[in-house]
Motif scaffolding. Structure first.
Motif, PDB file in Angstrom:
ATOM      1  N   SER A 143       0.847  -1.198   0.000  1.00 53.32           N
ATOM      2  CA  SER A 143       0.000   0.000   0.000  1.00 53.32           C
ATOM      3  C   SER A 143       0.881   1.245   0.000  1.00 53.32           C
ATOM      4  CB  SER A 143      -0.907   0.011   1.224  1.00 53.32           C
ATOM      5  OG  SER A 143      -0.140   0.308   2.398  1.00 53.32           O
ATOM      6  N   HIS A 144       0.243   2.403  -0.172  1.00 59.79           N
ATOM      7  CA  HIS A 144       1.012   3.660  -0.198  1.00 59.79           C
ATOM      8  C   HIS A 144       1.608   3.973   1.164  1.00 59.79           C
ATOM      9  CE1 HIS A 144      -2.754   5.255   1.489  1.00 59.79           C
ATOM     10  NE2 HIS A 144      -2.022   6.257   1.944  1.00 59.79           N
ATOM     11  N   THR A 145       1.103   3.320   2.227  1.00 59.19           N
ATOM     12  CA  THR A 145       1.666   3.536   3.559  1.00 59.19           C
ATOM     13  C   THR A 145       2.772   2.542   3.879  1.00 59.19           C
ATOM     14  OG1 THR A 145       0.004   2.116   4.583  1.00 59.19           O
ATOM     15  CG2 THR A 145      -0.506   4.473   4.419  1.00 59.19           C
ATOM     16  N   GLY A 146       3.075   1.635   2.928  1.00 56.55           N
ATOM     17  CA  GLY A 146       4.137   0.655   3.144  1.00 56.55           C
ATOM     18  C   GLY A 146       3.659  -0.674   3.695  1.00 56.55           C
ATOM     19  N   GLN A 147       2.335  -0.890   3.759  1.00 57.93           N
ATOM     20  CA  GLN A 147       1.802  -2.140   4.294  1.00 57.93           C
ATOM     21  C   GLN A 147       1.805  -3.229   3.209  1.00 57.93           C
ATOM     22  OE1 GLN A 147      -2.194  -1.854   5.713  1.00 57.93           O
ATOM     23  NE2 GLN A 147      -2.255  -3.941   6.500  1.00 57.93           N
ATOM     24  N   TYR A 148       2.343  -4.413   3.551  1.00 56.97           N
ATOM     25  CA  TYR A 148       2.397  -5.529   2.605  1.00 56.97           C
ATOM     26  C   TYR A 148       0.983  -6.013   2.292  1.00 56.97           C
ATOM     27  CZ  TYR A 148       3.306 -10.234   0.783  1.00 56.97           C
ATOM     28  OH  TYR A 148       3.324 -11.377   0.024  1.00 56.97           O
ATOM     29  N   ILE A 149       0.698  -6.254   0.975  1.00 57.64           N
ATOM     30  CA  ILE A 149      -0.621  -6.736   0.573  1.00 57.64           C
ATOM     31  C   ILE A 149      -0.539  -8.159   0.029  1.00 57.64           C
ATOM     32  CG2 ILE A 149      -2.550  -6.369  -1.010  1.00 57.64           C
ATOM     33  CD1 ILE A 149      -1.937  -3.373  -0.904  1.00 57.64           C
ATOM     34  N   ALA A 150       0.343  -8.370  -0.966  1.00 54.14           N
ATOM     35  CA  ALA A 150       0.407  -9.717  -1.555  1.00 54.14           C
ATOM     36  C   ALA A 150       1.634  -9.822  -2.441  1.00 54.14           C
ATOM     37  CB  ALA A 150      -0.843 -10.006  -2.382  1.00 54.14           C
ATOM     38  N   GLN A 151       2.039 -11.096  -2.690  1.00 50.63           N
ATOM     39  CA  GLN A 151       3.070 -11.332  -3.687  1.00 50.63           C
ATOM     40  C   GLN A 151       2.370 -11.592  -5.017  1.00 50.63           C
ATOM     41  OE1 GLN A 151       5.921 -14.942  -3.914  1.00 50.63           O
ATOM     42  NE2 GLN A 151       7.154 -13.287  -2.988  1.00 50.63           N
ATOM     43  N   VAL A 152       2.749 -10.864  -6.066  1.00 53.22           N
ATOM     44  CA  VAL A 152       2.041 -10.960  -7.345  1.00 53.22           C
ATOM     45  C   VAL A 152       2.870 -11.650  -8.416  1.00 53.22           C
ATOM     46  CG1 VAL A 152       0.565  -8.966  -6.907  1.00 53.22           C
ATOM     47  CG2 VAL A 152       2.832  -8.615  -7.905  1.00 53.22           C
ATOM     48  N   TYR A 153       4.141 -11.966  -8.112  1.00 52.81           N
ATOM     49  CA  TYR A 153       4.956 -12.727  -9.052  1.00 52.81           C
ATOM     50  C   TYR A 153       6.122 -13.339  -8.294  1.00 52.81           C
ATOM     51  CZ  TYR A 153       8.093 -14.048 -12.841  1.00 52.81           C
ATOM     52  OH  TYR A 153       8.910 -14.771 -13.680  1.00 52.81           O
ATOM     53  N   ASN A 154       6.490 -14.583  -8.675  1.00 57.57           N
ATOM     54  CA  ASN A 154       7.652 -15.234  -8.088  1.00 57.57           C
ATOM     55  C   ASN A 154       8.145 -16.269  -9.080  1.00 57.57           C
ATOM     56  OD1 ASN A 154       9.644 -16.009  -6.335  1.00 57.57           O
ATOM     57  ND2 ASN A 154       8.318 -17.293  -5.070  1.00 57.57           N
ATOM     58  N   GLY A 155       9.383 -16.142  -9.542  1.00 60.24           N
ATOM     59  CA  GLY A 155       9.893 -17.098 -10.511  1.00 60.24           C
ATOM     60  C   GLY A 155      11.342 -16.824 -10.845  1.00 60.24           C
ATOM     61  N   PHE A 156      11.875 -17.661 -11.780  1.00 63.27           N
ATOM     62  CA  PHE A 156      13.251 -17.513 -12.231  1.00 63.27           C
ATOM     63  C   PHE A 156      13.190 -16.899 -13.615  1.00 63.27           C
ATOM     64  CE2 PHE A 156      17.441 -18.865 -13.724  1.00 63.27           C
ATOM     65  CZ  PHE A 156      18.214 -18.590 -12.613  1.00 63.27           C
ATOM     66  N   ALA A 157      13.808 -15.718 -13.795  1.00 61.32           N
ATOM     67  CA  ALA A 157      13.578 -14.983 -15.037  1.00 61.32           C
ATOM     68  C   ALA A 157      14.812 -14.206 -15.442  1.00 61.32           C
ATOM     69  CB  ALA A 157      12.403 -14.022 -14.863  1.00 61.32           C
ATOM     70  N   GLY A 158      14.830 -13.810 -16.712  1.00 58.37           N
ATOM     71  CA  GLY A 158      15.833 -12.888 -17.227  1.00 58.37           C
ATOM     72  C   GLY A 158      15.151 -11.618 -17.687  1.00 58.37           C
ATOM     73  N   SER A 159      15.859 -10.790 -18.477  1.00 60.35           N
ATOM     74  CA  SER A 159      15.277  -9.551 -18.980  1.00 60.35           C
ATOM     75  C   SER A 159      14.057  -9.856 -19.833  1.00 60.35           C
ATOM     76  CB  SER A 159      16.317  -8.778 -19.799  1.00 60.35           C
ATOM     77  OG  SER A 159      17.404  -8.383 -18.985  1.00 60.35           O
ATOM     78  N   GLY A 160      13.033  -9.011 -19.700  1.00 61.25           N
ATOM     79  CA  GLY A 160      11.816  -9.188 -20.457  1.00 61.25           C
ATOM     80  C   GLY A 160      10.640  -8.595 -19.712  1.00 61.25           C
TER      81      GLY A 160
END
Length: 973
Positions: free
Chosen positions: A922-939
Motif C-alpha cells: 500500500s502507499h503507507t508501506g503495508q504488505y498486501i500480496a506477492q504478485v509474481y515469483n519465478g526464475f527470469a531474465g530480462s523481459g
C-alpha cells in the motif's frame, strides 16, 4: 593645528575610567557594601545624544546588568534587570527602573545598598567587574549610548589600592576610548588622577616622572606637548607594598600632507609587482586626518607619523604607499579616522571578526589555517597579502547557458550541506547535474554579520565569508561547476548594508542611530518599505562607483556568471515613506518608477561592460509595465507563483490558476521571467500539503505519498513552460519542513532564519526519489535537441483555471508538447484538442495515446497527469523500454500502463537470469500480496493486479532479486 588622539587606555587591576557622559558617586564603587549609595548621572548632551531634548523627563528608564568573572564577553550581561516585563525589553516599563530628571538633558538612577543584593547574586565564586547599562525611553524607541552606539559601563572595585584618570575625558565603554582633542605642539594637556586611598601619586610621561605628590588622593599635572608622535602617560599610586597604575597612550599627529593619487591606483588595496609594497586608498571626504595601524613594520597597532595618510587636494581621498612587506605574509590593519574611529578597509578581500566568536567557531576543516584575530585589538580588521596563492582555472572562458533556458537551483550553503563549505557542495555537483539544472544561485556569500545567517546582512562586499571556506576553495567550486556546464549566480544584497560596514561607520549619526546626512553612500532613512539595515542611495555617484567595483570583482576575480540582486525594487530615491522611514506606501513603491528604471539600466550596462553576457536577475515585484521595460532591456526578473501552485497542489480551486508563470501572460516580449514555485522566502509547498491539504473520501493531499505525487504533477506544469525556472533546494525531494521551523523542531515566525534540517536521507525514500526522477526527466526534456528551441522561444496555449488543466507548447510545426492533469481531489473529465491527430507518446510513462486532432474527452483520476509528446524521444515500441538508460549491470524495471484499472506490464532488465519476486504494498508501506515469483531474465511480466476490493489509489511494486530491489509507484484506477 595638529590633532591629538587619546585612543587606547589599558588599566591594570581593573578598568578605571570616568567621563562626562556618565558620572557616578562614590567614585570607586564596590560590590558588597550595604551602606553604599551609588548615584549614576547621565548627561544626554554627550555620547550619541540619543535622549537629548527628550520629553517628558519622567519617561526615561535604565536597562542594566553586570559583567562578572563568569561573563563570556562584553555583551554577556548577567543578572539583567529587564526593562520590561517577562523579559521583553519593550513592553511595559518597570517603575523600579525609572530614572529621575536631574536638570536639562540629565537623568539619575540610584542603587542603595549592596550591588550583589540588588542584582541577586548569591554565588560566592562570582564577582562583579562592571555594571553594564543603557538609558532608554519608556517604549524603548530611543536610547542613550556612547558615541559609537556601544553600551555604557561602570567599573566596580575592591578594597585594593586603585587609581584612575579623571582628565582628559573618556567615554565609559567596555574597551574605553578617550575623546579626540585638538592640540598643537606646545599646547598643554592637563592630566588629573584620583586614587581610592591616600598614596604617593606620580605622573610618568614617556618614561620620565613628570609630577609627584606624596600621601594624597589626587594629582593634577599640565603636560606641554612638544612634538608629533606617540606619547605615553602612566599614573601610579604607591601605598606601602601596594601599587596601582593606569596607562594612557595617545598620538599627536603631524600636519597632513596634500598629494594627488599615484598613477594607476584606485580605491582599496593596490598591489605592486615585486610583492613587497602596496598602496592603500580610502575615500573619506570631509575628514581631517586618516592613519593606518596594524602589523606593518614599525606600526604595532599604534598610530605613527610614518603611517599618516596623504590627502588629495579635493579632500576626497586618503592614500599611503607601504613598503617592506614580506611576500605571502598576511598583514592585518585598520584605518584610524580623525583620531577616534577605527574601521576595516571596505575593499578588503579578507577580514577578521572578533564579535561573538564568529571566526573562532569556524572549523579548521572548513577554513584551514585561519589566522587568529590580533590580540588586544577591537573591531573588524582587514587583511592584505602580497603573492597570494594563485588558483589555476581549468575553464578560463566558460560558455554560459542561454538565459532563456536556465534551470536554476537556489541554495543556502548552511542548510544544504552540514559541513557548510564549498568543497562539500562541489562533491554534490553530480546530484545537481543529474537533476538537470544548468545554473546554481547561491544566497549571499560575501562577508555578512555573524556566521549563522541567510547572508542578507552584508558588511564587506569583496570578501567571501570565511564560514563557507577559503577564497581558492570558492574558486575551485565555481570552476567545477563550469566543468559540468553549470553557471554560478551570486545572490547579493546591494540595497543596504548593516552596522559593521565601514562605509556606514564613516558617516554615522549616532544620536539618531542612522547614517549621517553627509554619508556619500547611504540615505539617513529608507526611501521605501521592506527595507532592512541602512538604505543605499543609488543616485549617488559614489554608490554607483562602488557597485561597479563590486560587480567587476566577482565577475573577473571569481568568474561568476551573474547576479541575483536582492530587493531590487529598493534601488530608488523616490520617497514612498515619511521622513522617519515609516508610514510607507507599498502601492506607490511598486508603481512604475522611471528613475528606478534608469538606475537599473545603468547597472545592467555596467555588468555587461565588465563581463558581456553575464546574467542580471532582479527580485523586483513592481508593476508589469516597469518589469516589461526592464525585461525588454535584457534583465531577468523573479516570478513568484508559490501561492498559486500551492493551492493547486493542495487541491483548492481558489487561486489555483498559475498562468502568470508564463511571461506572455504578463505581456512580456522575452521569456526572461524566472518563475518559481518555491524560494528561500516562501513557505514550503509540501509543508502546506501535509498540514492544510484538501481531502475527498479516501483521497487526501495530506497523505505523504499523495502529496509527493501532487508535487510531481506541479513539476509537470512548471518545468514544461518556456523561460528560466528556479528550484529551491530539496524541493525536488519534497522538503516538508516549514520555513519557520525552529532548531528544536517547533514552528514559529521567530525562527524563519534559523538553520533547517538537512535531509539527504530523503533519497532513500522511493517516493521522494520518484519525485527527483520526475524533475530530472522533465529537465532532460528541456534540453533534448528536438524540444530545446520550444523551451527557449516556443508558443504556448493553455487552460489553467479549471480542475483539469492543460498546456500546449509548440515550436513551429515540428515539435509539440501537451501536458494535461487533474488538480481536483475527485475524478474529473476534461476536454483537450491535440495539435495533430495520430500517436502521441506519454513521456514519463512510456506509453502511447491516440489523438483525434479535434476536441476529445480525457478522464483523469485526482492528481493524475500526463506529458504527451509528438516525438518518440524514448524510442517507445509495443513493449516500452525502461525510461532510465540501462548500464548492463544493475536491475532496472518499469510498470505500464500507469495508471491502470486492471493489469500492469512490468519490464525487467537484468544482467543475468535470476530469481525474481514482485510484492505489492500500500502507499503507507503495508504488505498486501506477492504478485509474481519465478526464475527470469530480462523481459516483460504480466502482473494481474485486479481491484480485488482494493480502492483506487497509489501502490508500490517491489521488484526484488537476490542482490537488488527496485520500487515502482503504480496507480490503480
Amino acid at each position: 593645528m595638529k590633532r591629538l588622539l587619546l585612543f587606547c587606555l589599558a588599566a591594570l587591576g581593573g578598568l578605571t575610567i570616568h567621563a562626562q557622559l556618565l558620572t557616578w558617586t562614590p567614585p570607586f564603587p564596590v560590590e558588597n557594601d550595604a551602606a553604599q549609595t551609588l548615584v549614576i548621572t547621565l548627561d544626554a548632551t554627550k555620547g550619541n545624544q540619543g535622549l537629548m531634548g527628550y520629553t517628558p523627563a519622567t519617561d526615561v528608564y535604565v536597562h542594566m546588568g553586570v559583567i562578572t568573572n563568569k561573563s563570556t564577553s562584553s555583551s554577556n550581561w548577567r543578572y539583567v534587570k529587564n526593562f520590561g516585563v517577562s523579559g521583553d525589553l519593550f513592553s511595559t516599563a518597570v517603575p523600579q527602573l525609572q530614572a529621575t530628571a536631574a536638570g536639562t538633558n540629565k537623568w539619575q538612577y540610584t542603587i542603595t545598598g549592596s550591588l550583589r543584593t540588588f542584582f541577586g547574586i548569591t554565588d560566592a565564586t562570582e564577582t562583579i567587574q562592571k555594571i553594564a547599562l543603557l538609558f532608554r525611553t519608556g517604549n524603548g524607541s530611543k536610547k542613550q549610548t556612547n558615541s559609537d552606539g556601544s553600551d555604557l559601563y561602570i567599573p566596580i572595585y575592591t578594597s585594593a589600592l586603585a587609581i584612575r584618570f579623571t582628565a582628559p575625558l573618556f567615554e565609559p565603554r567596555y574597551t574605553p576610548v578617550a575623546e579626540t582633542l585638538t592640540k598643537s605642539a606646545g599646547d598643554q594637556l592637563t592630566i588629573t588622577a584620583l586614587s581610592n586611598k591616600a598614596a604617593d601619586l606620580e605622573v610618568v610621561w614617556n618614561g620620565v616622572v613628570h609630577a609627584s605628590a606624596p600621601g594624597v588622593t589626587s594629582i593634577t599635572d599640565p603636560i606641554t606637548l612638544t612634538a608629533p608622535g606617540s606619547q605615553t602617560v602612566v599614573i601610579r599610586a604607591t601605598s606601602g607594598a601596594e601599587t596601582a597604575t593606569d596607562t594612557l597612550r595617545f598620538f599627536v599627529a603631524p600636519a597632513v600632507v596634500t598629494s594627488e593619487l599615484p598613477a594607476g591606483v584606485r580605491e582599496g588595496i593596490n598591489y605592486e609587482a615585486g610583492n613587497t609594497a602596496v598602496t592603500l586608498v580610502l575615500k573619506a571626504p570631509f575628514k581631517n586626518r586618516v592613519g593606518v595601524i596594524g602589523e606593518f613594520p614599525g606600526s604595532n597597532w599604534t598610530e605613527q607619523t610614518s603611517y599618516t595618510m596623504n590627502k588629495t587636494a579635493d579632500g576626497k581621498y586618503w592614500w599611503i604607499r607601504i613598503s617592506g612587506l614580506t611576500p605571502g605574509t598576511e598583514y592585518a590593519y585598520q584605518y584610524v579616522v580623525d583620531g577616534s574611529l577605527k574601521i576595516a578597509d571596505p575593499y578588503a578581500e579578507k577580514i577578521l571578526d572578533p564579535y561573538n566568536n564568529n571566526d573562532q567557531t569556524i572549523p579548521a576543516a572548513t577554513y584551514p589555517g585561519l589566522r587568529a584575530y590580533p590580540a588586544g585589538q577591537s573591531g573588524i580588521v582587514s587583511v592584505l597579502q602580497t603573492a597570494q596563492p594563485a588558483y589555476s582555472w581549468s575553464v578560463p572562458n566558460f560558455s554560459r547557458p542561454d538565459k532563456r533556458g536556465l534551470v536554476i537551483y537556489e541554495l543556502l550553503v548552511r542548510d544544504f550541506v552540514a559541513a557548510h563549505d564549498w568543497k562539500t557542495i562541489k562533491d554534490s555537483l553530480n546530484y545537481l547535474k543529474n537533476l538537470g539544472i544548468n545554473a546554481i544561485e547561491i544566497m549571499p556569500f560575501n562577508e555578512f554579520e555573524g556566521n549563522n545567517s541567510w547572508g542578507y546582512n552584508p558588511d564587506f562586499y569583496f570578501a567571501p565569508d570565511k564560514y563557507y571556506g577559503t577564497k581558492n576553495s570558492l574558486k575551485e567550486f565555481i570552476d567545477s561547476c563550469h566543468k559540468k556546464g553549470i553557471a554560478v549566480i551570486m545572490d547579493i544584497a546591494l540595497n543596504h548594508s548593516f552596522g559593521l560596514s565601514p562605509m556606514v561607520q564613516l558617516y554615522f549619526d549616532a544620536a539618531n542611530n542612522r547614517p549621517a546626512a553627509n554619508n556619500p553612500w547611504f540615505n539617513p532613512v529608507a526611501k521605501h518599505d521592506f527595507n532592512v539595515g541602512y538604505d543605499m542611495n543609488h543616485e549617488s555617484l559614489d554608490t554607483r562607483y562602488f557597485v561597479s567595483r563590486v560587480t567587476e570583482h566577482w565577475l573577473t576575480e571569481y568568474k561568476i556568471d551573474g547576479f541575483r540582486f536582492d530587493l531590487s525594487k529598493g534601488f530608488t530615491q523616490t520617497q514612498t515613506c515619511d521622513n522617519n522611514g515609516a508610514n510607507c506606501n507599498v502601492s506607490a513603491w511598486s508603481s512604475t518608477d522611471n528613475s528606478r528604471i534608469a538606475i537599473w539600466k545603468r547597472y545592467y550596462d555596467t555588468v555587461q561592460t565588465k563581463s558581456a553576457g553575464s546574467y542580471v536577475i532582479l527580485e523586483h515585484f513592481a508593476s508589469d509595465d516597469e518589469e516589461t521595460q526592464l525585461s525588454n532591456y535584457g534583465m531577468m526578473l523573479w516570478g513568484n507563483l508559490n501561492y498559486n501552485y500551492n493551492q493547486a497542489s493542495m487541491g483548492y480551486s481558489t487561486d489555483w490558476d498559475f498562468s502568470r508563470v508564463l511571461h506572455s501572460t504578463r505581456g512580456w516580449t522575452n521569456p526572461y521571467l524566472v518563475g518559481y514555485m518555491e524560494s528561500h522566502d516562501e513557505e514550503r509547498l509540501m509543508f502546506k500539503n501535509l498540514n492544510y491539504g484538501n481531502t475527498a473520501g479516501s483521497y487526501s493531499t495530506k497523505d505523504l505519498t499523495t502529496a509527493l505525487k501532487r508535487m510531481e504533477q506541479n513539476a509537470a506544469f512548471f518545468l514544461t513552460v518556456p523561460g528560466p525556472k528556479m528550484i529551491w533546494q530539496f524541493g525536488e525531494l519534497g522538503y516538508d519542513y516549514s520555513i519557520n521551523t525552529c532548531t528544536d523542531g517547533t514552528v514559529s515566525n521567530d525562527c524563519r532564519l534559523a538553520p533547517k534540517p538537512i535531509r539527504w536521507d530523503y533519497l532513500t525514500d522511493a517516493r521522494r526519489k520518484a519525485l527527483y526522477t520526475t524533475y530530472s526527466n522533465l529537465n532532460r526534456l528541456r534540453f533534448l535537441p528536438s524540444y530545446q528551441q520550444a523551451f527557449l522561444s516556443g508558443t504556448v496555449d493553455k487552460s489553467l483555471s479549471s480542475a483539469v488543466k492543460w498546456i500546449k507548447l509548440s515550436s513551429g510545426d515540428t515539435s509539440h508538447l501537451v501536458v494535461v492533469g487533474n488538480f481536483d481531489v475527485a475524478a474529473q473529465s476534461g476536454t483537450v484538442t491535440f495539435p495533430a491527430a495520430g500517436t502521441w507518446y506519454d513521456y514519463l510513462n512510456n506509453t502511447t495515446f491516440t489523438a483525434t486532432g479535434s476536441a476529445q474527452s480525457i478522464n483523469l483520476q485526482p492528481g493524475e497527469y500526463h506529458v504527451y509528446l509528438n516525438r518518440n524521444v524514448n524510442n517507445v515500441t509495443s513493449t516500452p523500454v525502461v525510461n532510465v538508460p540501462w548500464n548492463g549491470t544493475t536491475l532496472e524495471a518499469l510498470a505500464f500502463p500507469n495508471p491502470s484499472a486492471s493489469n500492469f506490464t512490468v519490464e525487467i532488465k537484468l544482467p543475468q537470469r535470476s530469481a525474481v519476486s514482485i510484492d505489492l504494498y500500500s502507499h503507507t508501506g503495508q504488505y498486501i500480496a506477492q504478485v509474481y515469483n519465478g526464475f527470469a531474465g530480462s523481459g516483460t511480466r504480466q502482473i494481474p493486479v485486479k481491484r480485488n476490493g482494493l480502492p483506487a489509489g497509489i501502490y508500490y511494486l517491489h521488484v526484488k532479486t537476490k542482490t537488488a530491489v527496485k520500487t515502482l509507484s503504480v496507480t490503480i484506477q
